[in-house]
Scaffold this motif. Structure first.
Motif, PDB file in Angstrom:
ATOM      1  N   GLY A 143       8.154  18.162  -8.814  1.00  0.00           N
ATOM      2  CA  GLY A 143       7.351  19.150  -9.524  1.00  0.00           C
ATOM      3  C   GLY A 143       7.311  20.486  -8.805  1.00  0.00           C
ATOM      4  N   PHE A 144       7.238  20.452  -7.480  1.00  0.00           N
ATOM      5  CA  PHE A 144       7.248  21.693  -6.711  1.00  0.00           C
ATOM      6  C   PHE A 144       8.558  22.444  -6.899  1.00  0.00           C
ATOM      7  CE2 PHE A 144       8.649  23.828  -2.831  1.00  0.00           C
ATOM      8  CZ  PHE A 144       7.710  24.847  -2.780  1.00  0.00           C
ATOM      9  N   PHE A 145       9.697  21.735  -6.839  1.00  0.00           N
ATOM     10  CA  PHE A 145      10.981  22.406  -6.999  1.00  0.00           C
ATOM     11  C   PHE A 145      11.165  22.970  -8.413  1.00  0.00           C
ATOM     12  CE2 PHE A 145      12.299  20.057  -3.140  1.00  0.00           C
ATOM     13  CZ  PHE A 145      12.700  21.165  -2.406  1.00  0.00           C
ATOM     14  N   ILE A 146      10.682  22.267  -9.413  1.00  0.00           N
ATOM     15  CA  ILE A 146      10.757  22.788 -10.781  1.00  0.00           C
ATOM     16  C   ILE A 146       9.907  24.044 -10.909  1.00  0.00           C
ATOM     17  CG2 ILE A 146      10.090  22.312 -13.177  1.00  0.00           C
ATOM     18  CD1 ILE A 146      10.932  19.392 -12.656  1.00  0.00           C
ATOM     19  N   PHE A 147       8.683  23.997 -10.384  1.00  0.00           N
ATOM     20  CA  PHE A 147       7.794  25.156 -10.433  1.00  0.00           C
ATOM     21  C   PHE A 147       8.394  26.348  -9.688  1.00  0.00           C
ATOM     22  CE2 PHE A 147       4.468  27.591  -8.248  1.00  0.00           C
ATOM     23  CZ  PHE A 147       3.811  28.111  -9.347  1.00  0.00           C
ATOM     24  N   ALA A 148       8.898  26.113  -8.481  1.00  0.00           N
ATOM     25  CA  ALA A 148       9.463  27.202  -7.683  1.00  0.00           C
ATOM     26  C   ALA A 148      10.709  27.780  -8.347  1.00  0.00           C
ATOM     27  CB  ALA A 148       9.788  26.701  -6.276  1.00  0.00           C
ATOM     28  N   GLY A 149      11.543  26.928  -8.924  1.00  0.00           N
ATOM     29  CA  GLY A 149      12.749  27.415  -9.591  1.00  0.00           C
ATOM     30  C   GLY A 149      12.439  28.256 -10.805  1.00  0.00           C
ATOM     31  N   ARG A 150      11.494  27.831 -11.598  1.00  0.00           N
ATOM     32  CA  ARG A 150      11.119  28.609 -12.780  1.00  0.00           C
ATOM     33  C   ARG A 150      10.478  29.934 -12.393  1.00  0.00           C
ATOM     34  NH1 ARG A 150       8.760  24.439 -17.288  1.00  0.00           N
ATOM     35  NH2 ARG A 150      10.722  23.378 -17.658  1.00  0.00           N
ATOM     36  N   ARG A 151       9.661  29.904 -11.367  1.00  0.00           N
ATOM     37  CA  ARG A 151       9.012  31.143 -10.922  1.00  0.00           C
ATOM     38  C   ARG A 151      10.051  32.116 -10.375  1.00  0.00           C
ATOM     39  NH1 ARG A 151       3.520  32.376  -9.054  1.00  0.00           N
ATOM     40  NH2 ARG A 151       3.688  34.153  -7.658  1.00  0.00           N
ATOM     41  N   GLY A 189       0.806  -1.206   0.000  1.00  0.00           N
ATOM     42  CA  GLY A 189       0.000   0.000   0.000  1.00  0.00           C
ATOM     43  C   GLY A 189       0.842   1.260   0.000  1.00  0.00           C
ATOM     44  N   TRP A 190       1.885   1.294   0.801  1.00  0.00           N
ATOM     45  CA  TRP A 190       2.757   2.466   0.853  1.00  0.00           C
ATOM     46  C   TRP A 190       3.615   2.562  -0.396  1.00  0.00           C
ATOM     47  CZ3 TRP A 190       1.492   6.118   3.884  1.00  0.00           C
ATOM     48  CH2 TRP A 190       0.851   5.846   5.077  1.00  0.00           C
ATOM     49  N   PHE A 191       3.906   1.459  -1.021  1.00  0.00           N
ATOM     50  CA  PHE A 191       4.704   1.459  -2.237  1.00  0.00           C
ATOM     51  C   PHE A 191       4.021   2.251  -3.343  1.00  0.00           C
ATOM     52  CE2 PHE A 191       5.924  -0.500  -6.304  1.00  0.00           C
ATOM     53  CZ  PHE A 191       7.271  -0.216  -6.259  1.00  0.00           C
ATOM     54  N   VAL A 192       2.694   2.256  -3.344  1.00  0.00           N
ATOM     55  CA  VAL A 192       1.937   2.997  -4.344  1.00  0.00           C
ATOM     56  C   VAL A 192       2.059   4.502  -4.103  1.00  0.00           C
ATOM     57  CG1 VAL A 192      -0.389   3.425  -5.227  1.00  0.00           C
ATOM     58  CG2 VAL A 192       0.326   1.106  -4.675  1.00  0.00           C
ATOM     59  N   LEU A 193       2.140   4.930  -2.851  1.00  0.00           N
ATOM     60  CA  LEU A 193       2.161   6.350  -2.522  1.00  0.00           C
ATOM     61  C   LEU A 193       3.534   6.994  -2.673  1.00  0.00           C
ATOM     62  CD1 LEU A 193      -0.111   6.335   0.627  1.00  0.00           C
ATOM     63  CD2 LEU A 193      -0.706   6.957  -1.706  1.00  0.00           C
ATOM     64  N   ILE A 194       4.597   6.241  -2.565  1.00  0.00           N
ATOM     65  CA  ILE A 194       5.948   6.811  -2.617  1.00  0.00           C
ATOM     66  C   ILE A 194       6.239   7.493  -3.954  1.00  0.00           C
ATOM     67  CG2 ILE A 194       8.407   6.207  -2.572  1.00  0.00           C
ATOM     68  CD1 ILE A 194       7.694   4.196  -0.352  1.00  0.00           C
ATOM     69  N   PRO A 195       5.932   6.913  -5.111  1.00  0.00           N
ATOM     70  CA  PRO A 195       6.185   7.628  -6.372  1.00  0.00           C
ATOM     71  C   PRO A 195       5.398   8.936  -6.489  1.00  0.00           C
ATOM     72  CG  PRO A 195       5.802   5.317  -6.815  1.00  0.00           C
ATOM     73  CD  PRO A 195       5.506   5.537  -5.376  1.00  0.00           C
ATOM     74  N   PHE A 196       4.169   8.957  -5.999  1.00  0.00           N
ATOM     75  CA  PHE A 196       3.390  10.194  -6.037  1.00  0.00           C
ATOM     76  C   PHE A 196       4.038  11.283  -5.194  1.00  0.00           C
ATOM     77  CE2 PHE A 196      -0.136   7.178  -7.028  1.00  0.00           C
ATOM     78  CZ  PHE A 196      -0.328   7.621  -8.324  1.00  0.00           C
ATOM     79  N   PHE A 197       4.564  10.906  -4.042  1.00  0.00           N
ATOM     80  CA  PHE A 197       5.257  11.871  -3.186  1.00  0.00           C
ATOM     81  C   PHE A 197       6.443  12.481  -3.911  1.00  0.00           C
ATOM     82  CE2 PHE A 197       8.908  12.520  -0.365  1.00  0.00           C
ATOM     83  CZ  PHE A 197       8.428  13.592   0.379  1.00  0.00           C
ATOM     84  N   TRP A 198       7.269  11.653  -4.551  1.00  0.00           N
ATOM     85  CA  TRP A 198       8.460  12.159  -5.241  1.00  0.00           C
ATOM     86  C   TRP A 198       8.092  12.995  -6.468  1.00  0.00           C
ATOM     87  CZ3 TRP A 198      12.680  12.845  -2.876  1.00  0.00           C
ATOM     88  CH2 TRP A 198      13.052  12.006  -1.834  1.00  0.00           C
ATOM     89  N   ILE A 199       7.067  12.599  -7.178  1.00  0.00           N
ATOM     90  CA  ILE A 199       6.624  13.381  -8.338  1.00  0.00           C
ATOM     91  C   ILE A 199       6.165  14.761  -7.895  1.00  0.00           C
ATOM     92  CG2 ILE A 199       4.806  13.552 -10.090  1.00  0.00           C
ATOM     93  CD1 ILE A 199       5.065  10.475 -10.388  1.00  0.00           C
TER      94      ILE A 199
END
Length: 83
Positions: free
Chosen positions: A35-43, A21-31
């Motif tokens: 994504g947040f760091f890419i968005f913040a860096g571009r902004r 169950g947790w294995f499914v959530l780990i990729p979403f967390f990293w994505i």
């Protein structure tokens, strides 16, 4: 967030605290994190870019190429054209 997901994970087969169950959530967390760091860096880069017209005007004023009145006039023209 995890408290809300615990009932959902109970219905997954083979769920134990370290189970699939947790294995499914780990990729979403990293994505989301990447994504947040890419968005913040571009902004950040967009806001602090010196290639914008106002940035170039600011640099010219800081170097002393234009005086205060010319800077304000050109800045007013830029801001009225952007609206």
């Amino acid at each position: 967030m995890t408290a809300a997901l615990l009932p959902i994970l109970d219905y997954m087969p083979g769920h134990v605290w370290g189970g699939p169950g947790w294995f499914v959530l780990i990729p979403f967390f990293w994505i989301l994190l990447i994504g947040f760091f890419i968005f913040a860096g571009r902004r950040y880069r967009w806001r602090h870019s010196s290639t914008s017209a106002e940035g170039v005007l600011r640099e010219r004023y800081a170097r002393g190429e234009i005086d205060d009145t010319e800077y304000r006039q050109r800045l007013e023209v830029l801001r009225t054209k952007l609206k």
